[in-house]
Design a protein around this motif. Structure first.
Motif, mmCIF file in Angstrom:
data_model
loop_
_atom_site.group_PDB
_atom_site.id
_atom_site.type_symbol
_atom_site.label_atom_id
_atom_site.label_comp_id
_atom_site.label_asym_id
_atom_site.label_seq_id
_atom_site.Cartn_x
_atom_site.Cartn_y
_atom_site.Cartn_z
ATOM 1 N N THR A 36 -4.217 -9.429 -14.343
ATOM 2 C CA THR A 36 -4.418 -10.609 -13.498
ATOM 3 C C THR A 36 -4.976 -10.206 -12.138
ATOM 4 N N ILE A 37 -4.415 -9.147 -11.548
ATOM 5 C CA ILE A 37 -4.879 -8.685 -10.239
ATOM 6 C C ILE A 37 -6.324 -8.213 -10.342
ATOM 7 N N ARG A 38 -6.622 -7.422 -11.357
ATOM 8 C CA ARG A 38 -7.995 -6.921 -11.545
ATOM 9 C C ARG A 38 -8.968 -8.073 -11.777
ATOM 10 N N TYR A 39 -8.542 -9.064 -12.540
ATOM 11 C CA TYR A 39 -9.417 -10.208 -12.805
ATOM 12 C C TYR A 39 -9.804 -10.884 -11.494
ATOM 13 N N ALA A 40 -8.829 -11.100 -10.619
ATOM 14 C CA ALA A 40 -9.115 -11.747 -9.331
ATOM 15 C C ALA A 40 -10.063 -10.893 -8.493
ATOM 16 N N VAL A 41 -9.797 -9.600 -8.416
ATOM 17 C CA VAL A 41 -10.644 -8.696 -7.629
ATOM 18 C C VAL A 41 -12.048 -8.632 -8.214
ATOM 19 N N ASP A 42 -12.143 -8.463 -9.526
ATOM 20 C CA ASP A 42 -13.441 -8.325 -10.194
ATOM 21 C C ASP A 42 -14.262 -9.610 -10.189
ATOM 22 N N ASN A 43 -13.607 -10.749 -9.958
ATOM 23 C CA ASN A 43 -14.317 -12.024 -9.973
ATOM 24 C C ASN A 43 -14.521 -12.596 -8.575
ATOM 25 N N GLY A 44 -14.579 -11.720 -7.585
ATOM 26 C CA GLY A 44 -15.025 -12.103 -6.252
ATOM 27 C C GLY A 44 -14.006 -12.668 -5.304
ATOM 28 N N ALA A 45 -12.713 -12.520 -5.605
ATOM 29 C CA ALA A 45 -11.704 -13.018 -4.660
ATOM 30 C C ALA A 45 -11.873 -12.302 -3.325
ATOM 31 N N LYS A 46 -11.823 -13.072 -2.249
ATOM 32 C CA LYS A 46 -11.925 -12.523 -0.898
ATOM 33 C C LYS A 46 -10.769 -11.555 -0.633
ATOM 34 N N SER A 47 -9.586 -11.942 -1.065
ATOM 35 C CA SER A 47 -8.403 -11.091 -0.999
ATOM 36 C C SER A 47 -7.411 -11.575 -2.047
ATOM 37 N N VAL A 48 -6.525 -10.688 -2.434
ATOM 38 C CA VAL A 48 -5.464 -11.034 -3.383
ATOM 39 C C VAL A 48 -4.149 -10.728 -2.681
ATOM 40 N N VAL A 49 -3.365 -11.758 -2.430
ATOM 41 C CA VAL A 49 -2.082 -11.624 -1.746
ATOM 42 C C VAL A 49 -0.996 -11.677 -2.815
ATOM 43 N N LEU A 50 -0.205 -10.616 -2.888
ATOM 44 C CA LEU A 50 0.858 -10.530 -3.885
ATOM 45 C C LEU A 50 2.204 -10.705 -3.188
ATOM 46 N N MET A 51 3.046 -11.557 -3.747
ATOM 47 C CA MET A 51 4.386 -11.810 -3.188
ATOM 48 C C MET A 51 5.431 -11.368 -4.205
ATOM 49 N N SER A 52 6.428 -10.659 -3.728
ATOM 50 C CA SER A 52 7.521 -10.244 -4.595
ATOM 51 C C SER A 52 8.742 -9.946 -3.732
ATOM 52 N N HIS A 53 9.800 -9.522 -4.371
ATOM 53 C CA HIS A 53 10.997 -9.055 -3.663
ATOM 54 C C HIS A 53 11.593 -7.931 -4.489
ATOM 55 N N LEU A 54 12.477 -7.202 -3.877
ATOM 56 C CA LEU A 54 13.135 -6.100 -4.581
ATOM 57 C C LEU A 54 14.614 -6.162 -4.273
ATOM 58 N N GLY A 55 15.406 -6.260 -5.303
ATOM 59 C CA GLY A 55 16.847 -6.279 -5.119
ATOM 60 C C GLY A 55 17.346 -7.549 -4.448
#
Length: 125
Positions: free
Chosen positions: A74-93
């Protein structure tokens, strides 16, 4: 209607397909309509993606990168298809009300850089 069909090796995550199926099954007019990433034009846009990077770690090192690797199509698809930036949100623990260094996602950012072969900007809390 579905957009572009990915070759099997580069498909976005299965969650996208499950969301589309759930949307199709919804009968209420008030149900949220969800689109898969391949049905949205990404060129020049910022893409916000909620990911599950709650990876097991020991002494600040990732012991199993399976969740990160699962999000890569999914991340590669966004990058490879011209996304200006890809912001990923997550948490740990589950920190108890305040930031705790042992729950930092900095090791995940380093792993993402390794897998993507591109710089990843990490923003702390």
């Amino acid at each position: 209607p579905r957009g572009f069909q990915h070759p099997p090796s580069s498909r976005p995550s299965r969650a996208c397909n499950m969301a589309a199926a759930a949307t199709a099954a919804a009968t209420s007019k008030s149900a949220l309509r969800k689109l898969c990433i391949d049905a949205v034009p990404l060129t020049g846009r910022r893409v916000l993606c909620r990911v599950d990077f709650n990876t097991p770690m020991k002494d600040g090192a990732i012991t199993n990168a399976q969740r990160i690797e699962a999000a890569m199509p999914t991340i590669r698809y966004a990058v490879d298809n011209g996304a200006k930036s890809v912001v990923l949100m997550s948490h740990l623990g589950r920190p108890k009300g305040a930031p705790d260094a042992k729950y930092s996602l900095a090791p995940v950012a380093r792993k993402l850089e390794e897998l993507l072969g591109k710089p990843v900007t990490f923003l702390s809390d």
